[in-house]
Design a protein around this motif. Structure first.
Motif, PDB file in Angstrom:
ATOM      1  N   GLY A 342      15.969  38.946  48.929  1.00  0.00           N
ATOM      2  CA  GLY A 342      14.954  39.132  47.905  1.00  0.00           C
ATOM      3  C   GLY A 342      14.901  40.555  47.371  1.00  0.00           C
ATOM      4  N   GLY A 343      15.832  41.419  47.803  1.00  0.00           N
ATOM      5  CA  GLY A 343      15.848  42.816  47.357  1.00  0.00           C
ATOM      6  C   GLY A 343      16.455  42.958  45.970  1.00  0.00           C
ATOM      7  N   THR A 344      16.654  44.226  45.587  1.00  0.00           N
ATOM      8  CA  THR A 344      17.143  44.535  44.244  1.00  0.00           C
ATOM      9  C   THR A 344      18.546  45.140  44.329  1.00  0.00           C
ATOM     10  N   LEU A 345      19.422  44.639  43.457  1.00  0.00           N
ATOM     11  CA  LEU A 345      20.786  45.162  43.347  1.00  0.00           C
ATOM     12  C   LEU A 345      21.070  45.458  41.877  1.00  0.00           C
ATOM     13  N   LYS A 346      21.567  46.663  41.615  1.00  0.00           N
ATOM     14  CA  LYS A 346      21.870  47.052  40.232  1.00  0.00           C
ATOM     15  C   LYS A 346      23.234  47.724  40.187  1.00  0.00           C
ATOM     16  N   ILE A 347      24.039  47.311  39.197  1.00  0.00           N
ATOM     17  CA  ILE A 347      25.350  47.923  38.963  1.00  0.00           C
ATOM     18  C   ILE A 347      25.391  48.366  37.512  1.00  0.00           C
ATOM     19  N   ALA A 348      25.664  49.655  37.285  1.00  0.00           N
ATOM     20  CA  ALA A 348      25.648  50.196  35.925  1.00  0.00           C
ATOM     21  C   ALA A 348      26.845  51.107  35.709  1.00  0.00           C
ATOM     22  N   THR A 349      27.302  51.178  34.463  1.00  0.00           N
ATOM     23  CA  THR A 349      28.399  52.072  34.101  1.00  0.00           C
ATOM     24  C   THR A 349      27.888  53.127  33.121  1.00  0.00           C
ATOM     25  N   GLY A 350      28.489  54.315  33.196  1.00  0.00           N
ATOM     26  CA  GLY A 350      28.249  55.362  32.217  1.00  0.00           C
ATOM     27  C   GLY A 350      29.540  55.638  31.480  1.00  0.00           C
ATOM     28  N   GLU A 351      29.600  56.748  30.780  1.00  0.00           N
ATOM     29  CA  GLU A 351      30.817  57.075  30.040  1.00  0.00           C
ATOM     30  C   GLU A 351      31.980  57.364  30.988  1.00  0.00           C
ATOM     31  N   ARG A 352      31.666  57.971  32.173  1.00  0.00           N
ATOM     32  CA  ARG A 352      32.730  58.316  33.113  1.00  0.00           C
ATOM     33  C   ARG A 352      32.362  57.943  34.551  1.00  0.00           C
ATOM     34  N   ASP A 353      31.371  57.098  34.747  1.00  0.00           N
ATOM     35  CA  ASP A 353      30.933  56.822  36.111  1.00  0.00           C
ATOM     36  C   ASP A 353      30.477  55.381  36.271  1.00  0.00           C
ATOM     37  N   ILE A 354      30.506  54.924  37.530  1.00  0.00           N
ATOM     38  CA  ILE A 354      29.972  53.615  37.910  1.00  0.00           C
ATOM     39  C   ILE A 354      29.001  53.846  39.057  1.00  0.00           C
ATOM     40  N   SER A 355      27.797  53.277  38.948  1.00  0.00           N
ATOM     41  CA  SER A 355      26.762  53.480  39.959  1.00  0.00           C
ATOM     42  C   SER A 355      26.352  52.135  40.555  1.00  0.00           C
ATOM     43  N   PHE A 356      26.076  52.160  41.868  1.00  0.00           N
ATOM     44  CA  PHE A 356      25.639  50.973  42.599  1.00  0.00           C
ATOM     45  C   PHE A 356      24.289  51.297  43.261  1.00  0.00           C
ATOM     46  N   TYR A 357      23.256  50.534  42.920  1.00  0.00           N
ATOM     47  CA  TYR A 357      21.923  50.722  43.497  1.00  0.00           C
ATOM     48  C   TYR A 357      21.560  49.483  44.309  1.00  0.00           C
ATOM     49  N   ASN A 358      21.035  49.700  45.508  1.00  0.00           N
ATOM     50  CA  ASN A 358      20.525  48.556  46.279  1.00  0.00           C
ATOM     51  C   ASN A 358      19.385  49.028  47.177  1.00  0.00           C
ATOM     52  N   THR A 359      18.389  48.196  47.322  1.00  0.00           N
ATOM     53  CA  THR A 359      17.240  48.526  48.167  1.00  0.00           C
ATOM     54  C   THR A 359      17.589  48.238  49.622  1.00  0.00           C
ATOM     55  N   GLY A 360      17.048  49.084  50.511  1.00  0.00           N
ATOM     56  CA  GLY A 360      17.299  48.917  51.935  1.00  0.00           C
ATOM     57  C   GLY A 360      16.225  49.629  52.731  1.00  0.00           C
TER      58      GLY A 360
END
Length: 414
Positions: A342-360
């Motif tokens: 039931g947590g949150t997962l987010k994957i996003a891209t920028g111009e030169r980067d990829i970010s991974f967010y997850n709650t823990g």
């Protein structure tokens, strides 16, 4: 600093010290010689004046700007010539100039005469200045000549060494083409090339053996592991086992799967470290990321995660496409695995980067987890983040981690 520049700098410093010392010695000796000549000139002049006084030449005719003779009752300088430097006013130049003076008292008949003779030091000082200027020009020209000649000669002498470095820089360990080093007329460089050739041959031999060993082990271990797993699955499907036997076989089956994963992970790490993967130009990481997200859709749904996706930027990077899949799938799988239900997962891209967010809820992770065999929990193999780190270092990808408000953030900067 380059070796050629460094050696030239040492030559320049040593030459400057030598030139300063040599210049000091030359000027000192030259100045000493001039002083002796001026003193001799003063002594000769004093002898002439004494002779003239003996011959009853009048004092009025002997006295002038450069020599002063007076009668005296003092005997302080009797037959004891004294030399000293002094300054005198010059009416013509309206200025004071340096002079060398000789003062002595002579007895002629019953009279004592105080004799003072002066010689200008303007010409000797000017001469010394001209000598210093000439020495400076000569030393500066010689220094420039030494620097230029040293650069040209050293560049030619060290050319074989530079060629050897360039050959080593372009040499690929996995290449079947043997390393070729040119022979020179310098014995030391030939010895260096022979040692390098022997070392690279040995390294290549060990590399090929290690590669074959890794491939053989990876292949041979999978077969018995597959047999053990099938046998365990067959036994687990029977109804003739009691609870204790079922638990034992389940443990064997679980560890068999675990060993299979470890084998694949170690094999992958070995291939990465040995440079077995070729670089591909402009791999579209956005497409790879999208395909891997689709691959893990079912796992995201099973954990009922609140998934947010923002991958609209196109990111191109020079790397191996297979390792790009491994890299991004590891991040996605780890984020899903360590996010509570039931947590949150987010994957996003920028111009030169990829970010991974997850709650823990476990707090900030220890950076030691990026080393091999460091585990965040008992179910982890301790290889995932190590593989990620190896791939990032191999392709100059900057990896950063942060934790804020129960959210883990991994960022890949390309």
């Amino acid at each position: 600093m380059k070796l050629l520049v460094k050696t030239t700098l040492y030559y320049v410093i040593a030459s400057l010290l030598f030139f300063i010392f040599a210049g000091f010695i030359i000027v000192y000796d030259y100045n000493k010689i001039l002083d002796q000549e001026i003193n001799k000139l003063l002594i000769n002049s004093e002898e002439i004046i004494t002779t003239q006084l003996v011959n009853d030449i009048s004092l009025e005719s002997l006295n002038n700007y450069e020599q002063v003779i007076t009668k005296t009752n003092s005997k302080n300088y009797l037959d004891n010539p004294i030399f000293k430097d002094t300054t005198r006013y010059d009416i013509i130049d309206d200025n004071f100039h340096e002079y060398r003076m000789l003062r002595v008292t002579r007895r002629i008949g019953n009279d004592y005469y105080d004799i003072s003779i002066f010689r200008s030091l303007i010409q000797p000082n000017t001469l010394i200045q001209q000598v210093l200027i000439s020495l400076f020009i000569v030393f500066l020209s010689l220094l420039a000549f030494l620097i230029i000649s040293n650069l040209l000669i050293s560049r030619k002498v060290w050319l074989p060494f530079k060629e050897t470095l360039n050959t080593l820089a372009t040499y690929e360990l996995g290449s079947t083409k043997p390393i070729t080093l040119n022979k020179t007329n310098t014995r030391e460089f030939n010895q260096l090339n022979e040692i390098i050739y022997a070392m690279t041959t040995k390294i290549k031999y060990d590399y090929v053996n290690l590669k074959e060993f890794t491939e053989n082990v990876a292949h041979e271990i999978q077969t018995p592991l597959a047999i053990i797993r099938r046998k365990c699955e067959k036994l687990l499907q029977t109804d003739q086992l009691n609870a204790e036997q079922m638990a034992e076989i389940t443990a064997i089956y679980t560890n068999c799967i675990r060993l299979s994963k470890v084998n694949r992970g170690l094999t992958l790490l070995t291939k990465i470290e040995s440079g077995a993967y070729q670089v591909e130009k402009n791999v579209n990481l956005t497409e790879v990321l999208a395909s891997q997200i689709a691959h893990y859709d079912e796992m995201i749904s099973l954990k009922e995660l609140h998934f947010k996706k923002d991958i609209h930027h196109v990111i191109l990077h020079d790397m191996n496409s297979e390792l790009a899949v491994v890299l991004l799938s590891n991040f996605i799988r780890n984020a899903i695995h360590h996010t509570h239900k039931g947590g949150t997962l987010k994957i996003a891209t920028g111009e030169r980067d990829i970010s991974f967010y997850n709650t823990g809820a476990n707090g900030k992770i220890d950076t030691e987890l990026f080393n091999r065999f460091k585990k965040s929990d008992s179910s982890s193999l301790g290889l995932g983040l190590s593989i990620i780190t190896k791939i990032c270092r191999l392709y100059n990808i900057e990896l950063s981690y942060d934790y804020e408000d129960t959210t883990h953030k991994f960022r890949l900067l390309f």
